[in-house]
Design a protein around this motif. Structure first.
Motif, PDB file in Angstrom:
ATOM      1  N   TRP A  75     132.060 -56.765 165.099  1.00 37.58           N
ATOM      2  CA  TRP A  75     130.821 -57.354 164.769  1.00 37.58           C
ATOM      3  C   TRP A  75     129.614 -55.648 164.519  1.00 37.58           C
ATOM      4  CZ3 TRP A  75     132.295 -58.940 169.480  1.00 37.58           C
ATOM      5  CH2 TRP A  75     133.478 -60.355 169.375  1.00 37.58           C
ATOM      6  N   ASN A  76     129.671 -54.374 165.525  1.00 38.59           N
ATOM      7  CA  ASN A  76     129.315 -52.939 165.242  1.00 38.59           C
ATOM      8  C   ASN A  76     130.349 -52.318 164.548  1.00 38.59           C
ATOM      9  OD1 ASN A  76     129.318 -53.964 167.716  1.00 38.59           O
ATOM     10  ND2 ASN A  76     127.736 -52.017 168.051  1.00 38.59           N
ATOM     11  N   PRO A  77     131.285 -52.502 163.955  1.00 33.58           N
ATOM     12  CA  PRO A  77     132.459 -52.161 163.550  1.00 33.58           C
ATOM     13  C   PRO A  77     131.815 -50.145 163.691  1.00 33.58           C
ATOM     14  CG  PRO A  77     132.626 -52.844 162.440  1.00 33.58           C
ATOM     15  CD  PRO A  77     131.184 -53.114 162.864  1.00 33.58           C
ATOM     16  N   GLY A  78     133.135 -49.067 164.264  1.00 36.14           N
ATOM     17  CA  GLY A  78     132.861 -47.759 164.169  1.00 36.14           C
ATOM     18  C   GLY A  78     133.299 -47.409 162.977  1.00 36.14           C
ATOM     19  N   ASN A  79     134.245 -46.143 163.394  1.00 34.27           N
ATOM     20  CA  ASN A  79     135.386 -45.103 162.476  1.00 34.27           C
ATOM     21  C   ASN A  79     136.083 -45.527 163.072  1.00 34.27           C
ATOM     22  OD1 ASN A  79     133.676 -44.354 161.240  1.00 34.27           O
ATOM     23  ND2 ASN A  79     133.465 -42.156 162.727  1.00 34.27           N
ATOM     24  N   SER A  80     136.648 -46.842 163.765  1.00 35.79           N
ATOM     25  CA  SER A  80     138.070 -47.447 163.746  1.00 35.79           C
ATOM     26  C   SER A  80     138.680 -48.898 163.412  1.00 35.79           C
ATOM     27  CB  SER A  80     138.775 -47.000 165.630  1.00 35.79           C
ATOM     28  OG  SER A  80     137.969 -45.915 166.278  1.00 35.79           O
TER      29      SER A  80
END
Length: 511
Positions: A75-80
RNA sequence: GGUCGAUUCGUCUAGGGGUUAGGACGUAUCCCUUUCACGGAUAAAACACGGGUUCGAUUCCCGUAUCGACUACCA
């Protein structure tokens, strides 16, 4: 030199998140915060048969409720990205193929019937642990035993296959665990685990290693039930050539049943009447609802504190810790090794501590909500006063109203035992006088005034107040126990108080 | 059965070669108090067992026992 700490909580969405899983998430969260690292949530949904609708949202909701939301998640993706293994499906095959190329994995075409037959045969031959391993794989249908042409033909024809890891026959696998130290396992006790399933999905073992590597996970903090498969994971890191960046492992002690032995389960919840899930969970298949801590009245900060102490302690005698304080005090070194029985009494105690620490106004909000649910109404000021006198005796917010109903609702009957023992002519006299004096009194009706007037009423009749107090309480509240009576009088108010006393005088008989 | 792990009061645990083995929950008693509760005080309550090592072991080592986890094309 020190790289950023990245930890993950990796549940599978197969139902409600178990409280043990919540603790695992908490420890991961604490470690990430403590080290200034990142806490990620990865959904391990590689088993499509076990997918349960709503489970993902439940996991998110539970973490949010407790205030330990991940830094990176679906729901709040980072760089992965992506953070769901089902969405990462296309990535895994190449790694499995890489292993085949390096000679560390192979194709297997055995049907489940053939696997069953193999196990039966081995069991009949009294083989201690029937498994697909360096011995038995020579007798099965796989790319190690079949001619190369046939393997190619089978693959080309679209025949179902799995990819298995080729466990070495003789090798000592060493595994370092931050909690347990070095663990040594011989490869001969490991089996050729399936890496890629016939539906094209990876198994946990493959997906977990590939994802942890790609997501740059530095520490794997998970339950002890994973310890037996950790050597397999170490082998996988080695075969992929990722040994240098292999994460540190920390296998957490299990949460055990409160009585007897074994892992804490939903059965225990039903048996003892306490929750094992953070929130209510309605099973979409059975339609049954399992009780949650949140709905049971447990405060999130109390849960956090309680959970943190299940298997960890700060080493001193302090027990009440806010989330921030837990972060500050947390360390993996202080996590215990042995399984922990789940003691709901301790959870209740923590809840009481946090409940009492809350302001009257905050508690009044719970009270007002419960009161309005019954179609009654109350103003904030009065609710705060009730909360103030009731909070010392409550475990859950709901107790405020449950135990304090008499504040708004006059008794319709009286405790017979107390009445029989305490109700007498003296009480009747004192109360009759009290009503009169109450009617004459003007101005604010404080607890002090309530008491002064009552004392006058007793003295006027030459009666010691202490002797009749229990009966007075009975007359006004219907029961023999409760908070400071004069505070109750003040909250109820003069008029209502007089009404209740009259009713008692009319109803109760002097024997 | 096999592999791995664990073992301090009933429970969660601190401690660590020489301690009155500490704290918390729960239990009991007492105090406070108009009752109950809160709070305070006190009490009962533990190093699984057997061998070593050592002047000395609850602590280190090895066994035994017990408990647990794992032993799927589940995670």
């Amino acid at each position: 030199m020190n790289k950023e700490v990245r930890v993950r909580f990796a549940p599978s969405p197969t139902g409600a998140l178990h409280i043990g899983g919540v603790r695992t998430a908490l420890y991961n969260y604490l470690y990430a915060r403590k080290t200034g690292g990142k806490f990620l949530l990865r959904i391990e949904d590689t088993d499509q048969n076990r997918f349960v609708p709503g489970a993902e949202e439940y996991i998110k909701g539970a973490l949010d409720w407790l205030g330990i939301s991940p830094d990176e998640s679906p729901w709040n993706p980072g760089n992965s990205s992506p953070y769901r293994q089902s969405e990462r499906k296309p990535m895994y095959m190449q790694y499995a193929l890489d292993l085949i190329e390096k000679g560390h994995a192979y194709y297997a075409f055995d049907t489940s019937e053939e696997l069953d037959a193999m196990r039966e045969r081995l069991t009949a031959a009294r083989v201690v642990s029937p498994q697909y391993n360096s011995i038995t794989r020579t007798q099965m249908k796989n790319s190690l035993t079949l001619p190369e042409d046939e393997v190619k033909a089978r693959l080309a024809s679209g025949e179902a296959y799995v990819i298995r890891i080729k466990i070495p026959r003789k090798e000592e696998v060493r595994l370092h665990d931050l909690i347990r130290g070095w663990v040594m396992v011989h490869s001969s006790t490991l089996d050729d685990k399936v890496l890629m399933k016939s539906d094209g999905m990876p198994t946990y073992h493959l997906a977990n290693i590939v994802d942890d590597h790609l997501m740059k996970i530095t520490h794997v903090i998970r339950g002890e039930e994973w310890l037996p498969s950790a050597p397999l994971h170490v082998l996988l890191y080695k075969y992929f050539g990722w040994e240098d960046t292999m994460p540190e492992f920390a296998h957490l002690p299990l949460l055990l049943k409160p009585d007897g032995n074994g892992k804490l389960s939903k059965r225990d919840a039903d048996k003892h009447g306490f929750p094992v899930f953070p929130m209510d969970w309605k099973d979409p298949n059975s339609g049954e609802t399992a009780m949650g801590f949140r709905e049971g009245g447990y405060l999130p900060e109390a849960m956090l504190n309680f959970l943190a102490f299940l298997g960890w302690n700060p080493g001193d005698h302090k027990e009440i810790f806010s989330l921030e304080e837990l972060v500050e005090a947390f360390s993996i070194e202080r996590i215990g090794k042995s399984g922990t029985k789940f003691d709901i009494n301790k959870a209740k105690w923590f809840n009481e501590q946090y409940l009492r620490a809350k302001s009257d106004e905050e508690l009044a909000a719970y009270l007002i909500a419960d009161i309005e649910k019954e179609g009654l109404s109350i103003d904030k000021e009065k609710a705060a006063k009730i909360a103030h006198v009731m909070k010392e005796r409550a475990t859950f917010p709901a107790d405020l109203w449950k135990e304090g109903k008499f504040m708004l609702i006059a008794p319709s009957k009286f405790d017979d035992e107390i009445a029989g023992k305490r109700w007498n002519a003296e009480v009747v006299t004192v109360l009759a006088t009290y009503i009169e004096k109450l009617a004459a009194h003007t101005g604010e009706f404080t607890p002090e005034i309530a008491k002064a007037v009552l004392e006058e009423s007793a003295e006027a009749n030459g009666i010691k107040l202490g002797k009749v107090m229990q009966a007075v309480r009975l007359a006004v509240t219907g029961v023999g126990a409760g908070p400071d009576l004069m505070a109750v009088f003040s909250i109820i108010g003069k008029e209502e108080l007089s009404k209740r006393i009259k009713f008692a005088l009319d109803t109760l008989q002097v024997l």
